[in-house]
Structures are given as C-alpha cells and as structure tokens.
Design a protein around this motif. Structure first.
Motif, PDB file in Angstrom:
ATOM      1  N   GLN A 296       0.791  -1.222  -0.183  1.00  0.00           N
ATOM      2  CA  GLN A 296      -0.059  -0.034   0.151  1.00  0.00           C
ATOM      3  C   GLN A 296       0.869   1.162   0.010  1.00  0.00           C
ATOM      4  O   GLN A 296       0.513   2.176  -0.525  1.00  0.00           O
ATOM      5  N   THR A 297       2.048   1.341   0.608  1.00  0.00           N
ATOM      6  CA  THR A 297       2.790   2.451   0.628  1.00  0.00           C
ATOM      7  C   THR A 297       3.552   2.647  -0.592  1.00  0.00           C
ATOM      8  O   THR A 297       3.411   3.696  -1.272  1.00  0.00           O
ATOM      9  N   ALA A 298       3.897   1.654  -1.345  1.00  0.00           N
ATOM     10  CA  ALA A 298       4.340   1.723  -2.774  1.00  0.00           C
ATOM     11  C   ALA A 298       3.567   2.085  -3.632  1.00  0.00           C
ATOM     12  O   ALA A 298       3.505   3.033  -4.627  1.00  0.00           O
ATOM     13  N   GLU A 299       2.110   1.421  -3.680  1.00  0.00           N
ATOM     14  CA  GLU A 299       1.104   1.869  -4.507  1.00  0.00           C
ATOM     15  C   GLU A 299       0.656   3.271  -4.432  1.00  0.00           C
ATOM     16  O   GLU A 299      -0.063   3.877  -5.313  1.00  0.00           O
ATOM     17  N   GLY A 300       0.464   3.694  -2.918  1.00  0.00           N
ATOM     18  CA  GLY A 300       0.329   4.899  -2.766  1.00  0.00           C
ATOM     19  C   GLY A 300       1.052   5.903  -3.378  1.00  0.00           C
ATOM     20  O   GLY A 300       0.408   7.161  -3.845  1.00  0.00           O
ATOM     21  N   SER A 301       2.387   5.773  -3.304  1.00  0.00           N
ATOM     22  CA  SER A 301       3.105   6.708  -4.211  1.00  0.00           C
ATOM     23  C   SER A 301       3.013   6.724  -5.695  1.00  0.00           C
ATOM     24  O   SER A 301       3.171   7.803  -6.321  1.00  0.00           O
ATOM     25  N   LEU A 302       2.786   5.414  -6.088  1.00  0.00           N
ATOM     26  CA  LEU A 302       2.532   5.431  -7.437  1.00  0.00           C
ATOM     27  C   LEU A 302       1.215   6.015  -8.124  1.00  0.00           C
ATOM     28  O   LEU A 302       1.139   6.468  -9.184  1.00  0.00           O
ATOM     29  N   ASN A 303       0.407   6.210  -7.273  1.00  0.00           N
ATOM     30  CA  ASN A 303      -0.872   6.924  -7.431  1.00  0.00           C
ATOM     31  C   ASN A 303      -0.477   8.477  -7.710  1.00  0.00           C
ATOM     32  O   ASN A 303      -1.095   8.954  -8.770  1.00  0.00           O
ATOM     33  N   GLU A 304       0.362   9.047  -7.020  1.00  0.00           N
ATOM     34  CA  GLU A 304       0.924  10.159  -7.205  1.00  0.00           C
ATOM     35  C   GLU A 304       1.541  10.706  -8.435  1.00  0.00           C
ATOM     36  O   GLU A 304       1.399  11.519  -9.406  1.00  0.00           O
ATOM     37  N   THR A 305       2.408   9.373  -8.860  1.00  0.00           N
ATOM     38  CA  THR A 305       3.220   9.238  -9.936  1.00  0.00           C
ATOM     39  C   THR A 305       2.210   9.478 -11.245  1.00  0.00           C
ATOM     40  O   THR A 305       2.535   9.961 -12.310  1.00  0.00           O
ATOM     41  N   HIS A 306       1.087   8.769 -10.989  1.00  0.00           N
ATOM     42  CA  HIS A 306       0.061   8.625 -12.092  1.00  0.00           C
ATOM     43  C   HIS A 306      -0.405  10.153 -12.410  1.00  0.00           C
ATOM     44  O   HIS A 306      -0.588  10.442 -13.473  1.00  0.00           O
ATOM     45  N   SER A 307      -0.608  10.866 -11.273  1.00  0.00           N
ATOM     46  CA  SER A 307      -1.236  12.076 -11.407  1.00  0.00           C
ATOM     47  C   SER A 307      -0.228  12.920 -12.043  1.00  0.00           C
ATOM     48  O   SER A 307      -0.405  13.735 -13.038  1.00  0.00           O
ATOM     49  N   ILE A 308       0.937  13.018 -11.737  1.00  0.00           N
ATOM     50  CA  ILE A 308       2.171  13.592 -12.526  1.00  0.00           C
ATOM     51  C   ILE A 308       2.326  13.472 -13.821  1.00  0.00           C
ATOM     52  O   ILE A 308       2.211  14.267 -14.648  1.00  0.00           O
ATOM     53  N   LEU A 309       2.281  12.173 -14.319  1.00  0.00           N
ATOM     54  CA  LEU A 309       2.176  11.611 -15.902  1.00  0.00           C
ATOM     55  C   LEU A 309       1.044  12.163 -16.600  1.00  0.00           C
ATOM     56  O   LEU A 309       1.147  12.721 -17.650  1.00  0.00           O
ATOM     57  N   ASN A 310      -0.007  12.353 -15.879  1.00  0.00           N
ATOM     58  CA  ASN A 310      -1.395  12.809 -16.660  1.00  0.00           C
ATOM     59  C   ASN A 310      -1.014  14.477 -16.792  1.00  0.00           C
ATOM     60  O   ASN A 310      -1.550  14.800 -17.728  1.00  0.00           O
ATOM     61  N   ARG A 311      -0.462  15.003 -15.638  1.00  0.00           N
ATOM     62  CA  ARG A 311      -0.144  16.314 -16.023  1.00  0.00           C
ATOM     63  C   ARG A 311       0.802  16.657 -16.905  1.00  0.00           C
ATOM     64  O   ARG A 311       0.835  17.496 -17.912  1.00  0.00           O
ATOM     65  N   MET A 312       1.933  15.834 -17.079  1.00  0.00           N
ATOM     66  CA  MET A 312       2.633  15.980 -17.936  1.00  0.00           C
ATOM     67  C   MET A 312       2.334  15.821 -19.475  1.00  0.00           C
ATOM     68  O   MET A 312       2.578  16.328 -20.487  1.00  0.00           O
TER      69      MET A 312
END
Length: 467
Positions: free
Chosen positions: A74-90
């Motif tokens: 859950q710790t790793a997946e939670g961080s990847l959730n934010e990575t997803h948000s950043i990639l969508n903004r990119m």
C-alpha cells in the motif's frame, strides 16, 4: 484368625491410596484446565501437542507477516498513485505544447514545469521507503514468509519508477553555472589587484583569444577573472593556470604581484567571487565549489560529486568520482582524462576540462522530456502514454499481490483455528468429564477411609476367644 497381617486393612489402604492419587490428579487438571500437565500424563499426546503448538504460533506470525506485506504494498502503490497524477499532468502539458499557438517563450515555461514534474517523479521513486527500505528505485526484491514452515514464502519485485526508467526524463539536462557569452575581442587589463579585492569568475560559451596592450595573448581562453569594475585581470584556457597583465605594481606589499609571475595557478575553477590574498600567487578559494562545464549528458544521478585521485586512495590506482552524499564510488577515469565510466565501462560523464584533486561539483540530470518544439511535444505524448501504461501495470501487479495476501490471511486464519481446536482436544481437559471423575474419586476416598476403619476393628474379635 490372624492378627500379625491384617489383609483386609492392607487391601483397603491400597484402594484408599489409589483413590487419593486419582483425586489429586483430578484436582490438578481441574485447576489448570489441562489434561496433560506433565509428560507422564500422556507422553505421545504431549509430543503431538507441542508440534501443533509450533505450527499454530507459526501460522499466527505468518498472518502478521502478510499484513505487514500488505502495508508495504500500500505504501508503494500510494506513491505510484501520485506518479500517475504527475504523468497525466505531463501529458496535458505535452498536448498543450503541441499546439503552434504557443510561442517559444510559452514553450519554455511549459518545459520548466515539465522539468520539475520529472524531477518529482524521480524524487518519489528515490524517497519512497517502508521500514527504511526503498521501494520504487528498482532495488527492492523481497520475500514475504506466509507459512508456518520452511520455504513457505512469496517473492515481490518492484520495478524502477524513476523518470528516466519511465522514459520521461529529458536529455542534456545537466546544468552549467556561471556560463557567460564571450565578449567581442576582450582585452586583458593592465591592472594590479589589491589584497582583499574580490574577483569574479566567468565561464565563456566559446573559447576566444584574450590579449593586452603589451601584446600578451591567451589562446582559446574560456575562463576570465574580472575585478569589481568589470576589467579582465586574468584569463585561462584550462581553468587552472591564468595569465595576467604584463606590468602589475611590483614591490607593493598591498597587492598581488602578478607581474613577476606572469600567471597564477588556481586549485580548480571556482564560481562566484574569489578573494585575493596579499603577496600570494594563489588566490584563496577554498570556500567555493568548483564549477565544471559538463560536455555531454550523463547517466550519473543528480547530486554532489567529488574527484578523488589515486594518490589519495589507499585501495586503488584509479581516479574516481565519489558521491558525497553516501561516499560511494560513482565512476572511474577512462583513458581520456575528461571521460568518466561506470562499472560496465560505459562513459557516463564528460567534462570540458580536466578536474583537480578533491574538486567538488553538482550534477542535475533530472530534466523532463523535451516539449520545446511542436515536433518534440507531439512525440512526447506517445512516450508519456507508454510511461502511464508502465505505472498502471506496476500498480496492477501490486494490487494483485495485495489481493493474494488477503486470501492468504483468510486461509492462514482458518488453518490456525482448526489446528488450535485439534491441539485443544489433545492438551485441554474436558471439565465436565473430569468433574465426574473427581466426584467418583472423592466418594471412593471417603468410602475407603470408612472401610479402613472397619478393617482395623476386625482383629479385635480375637479378644472373645480369650474369654
């Protein structure tokens, strides 16, 4: 009739002793709740029970192991959730930059945000930790022990989720500080430098020839020293040895006598201000970080590095670059003194000049994917889509493992419950049944006591024969 051996009393006493022993054992079992209090109560049952107890404790710990595994995921997946948000903004920025209604200045601002977003993705991948273990930098491969016995485990490996691994890091992202454009036919000023005076170092984009009124020339100069008035008082091609004006004020104790030496040697190129020491040919610059012009893109991670020569290393004859954050060797010198290689022999850094012993410099290689032109931005859309797919796949894998661990916990809990029931039947006492035994033994004990009294009276019949 015999009086020396009262057989009836002896027999009654034996029964009484047996009843008392049985009653004592019943009391022990009723007070402890255990059918087996010592190995003598049931030797085989004790061995079986202890083996089951080991299994039960192992199963219960495995449940906690699986729960900890879920927390890690859950710790790793939670961080990847934010990575997803950043990639969508990119991706949104790439689509925006693909439109030619944007000017070059507009695209520069878009690129600046893209660089910051890529840097944040790399920061997330490098800083996401669980119990001090980094999860998203490609180094985590762990085993979750989810059984009571040897080798009952499962393996989880998490891929590198940095911007470079995802393909959204830019090229040429190295930052060179203090870069200046070459002046038109700059001249070396015929000036002395006072003690305590500050000189400013400038690094030229293009090497040029520097001359002075006396005809002194410095060919291919890229490094200039200027005084506070903007006059060039020193020039160098390599950033280490600077030529100076032809006629300083020799003999003046308050100045540095450049005229006598004709050149001054630095311990490396410095950036910012350089304080000049009196009566010395080497300006003091120990408080300044060396500035290195990085000629090509590097695979070295962003951070601070230090050049350590073989002479300063007892364990090797190879010059190396050391990451000052963790003191690990990041690269070693190649055949060319400006080329630095990784352990596999790949060139990961080229400097525009040779480094000086113990010189330190910063590298920033975390720029974002190029969206500075319409063509580049259009291509970036597909690259970012691929990165989003990669993150989605990694999150999906983590989610599947988490669901698997949920089922594992249910299975372990059920197994532990059933095994505990089996162990209880062997080890624990049936209170109702044992109470029956205790009551029976209690009655027998009382009856045996009464009969022993009667048996002790039987030999008295001999007195009647004596009249």
């Amino acid at each position: 009739m015999r009086i020396n051996n009262n057989i009836s009393a002896m027999n009654t006493y034996s029964r009484l002793t047996s009843a008392q022993g049985a009653q004592s054992k019943s009391l022990e079992k009723l007070s402890s709740g255990l059918r087996i209090n010592r190995a003598g109560d049931d030797a085989a049952g004790l061995a079986i029970s202890e083996k089951m107890r080991g299994q039960i404790k192992g199963l219960n710990q495995s449940v906690r192991n699986a729960q900890d595994g879920i927390s890690l995921i859950q710790t790793a997946e939670g961080s990847l959730n934010e990575t997803h948000s950043i990639l969508n903004r990119m991706r949104e920025l790439a689509v925006q930059s693909s439109n030619d209604t944007n000017t070059n200045a507009d695209r520069k601002e878009i690129q600046n945000e893209m660089d910051q977003l890529a840097t944040e993705i790399t920061r997330i991948s490098g800083n996401t930790e669980f119990n001090t273990q980094k999860l998203l930098n490609g180094t985590f491969e762990g085993k979750f022990h989810i059984g009571a016995n040897k080798d009952q485990n499962m393996t989880l490996a998490v891929s590198d989720m940095s911007s470079k691994a995802l393909g959204v890091a830019g090229t040429g992202g190295l930052i060179v500080s203090n870069t200046k454009s070459a002046a038109t036919t700059p001249a070396l000023a015929d000036l002395a430098v006072s003690a305590g005076e500050k000189l400013t170092l400038e690094v030229l984009d293009t090497a040029t020839t520097i001359g002075d009124a006396a005809g002194t020339q410095v060919a291919n100069a890229k490094y200039l020293l200027k005084n506070e008035a903007g006059d060039i008082v020193g020039a160098s091609a390599d950033g280490k040895v600077f030529s100076i004006a032809a006629d300083g004020e020799a003999g003046n104790a308050s100045t540095v006598d450049f005229a006598g030496a004709g050149e001054v040697t630095f311990e490396g190129v410095v950036k910012g201000d350089v304080t000049v020491s009196a009566n010395a040919t080497t300006p003091a610059n120990a408080d300044f970080t060396a500035d290195v012009a990085l000629a090509e893109e590097t695979d070295l991670a962003s951070g601070s590095y230090k050049y350590v020569t073989a002479a300063n290393r007892a364990d090797s004859t190879v010059d190396v670059l050391v990451n000052t954050a963790n003191n690990e060797i990041a690269a070693y010198i190649g055949a060319n003194a400006s080329e630095w290689k990784d352990a596999a022999g790949n060139v990961v850094l080229e400097t525009s000049r040779n480094l000086v012993a113990n010189e330190e410099f910063e590298i920033n290689s975390a720029s974002g994917i190029n969206v500075s032109t319409q063509e580049a931005a259009n291509t970036a859309i597909k690259t970012i889509d691929d990165a989003i797919t990669a993150v989605s796949a990694e999150r999906s894998k983590l989610g599947a493992v988490q669901n698997r661990l949920d089922h594992t916990i249910n299975n372990l809990t059920t197994t532990s419950e059933n095994l505990s029931a089996a162990e209880s039947r062997i080890r624990d006492v049936d209170m109702a049944k044992e109470m029956m035994e205790f009551t029976k033994n209690n009655i027998l004990n009382q009856a045996s006591t009464a009969m022993l009294a009667q048996a002790n009276q039987m030999p008295q019949g001999v007195l009647q024969l004596l009249g």
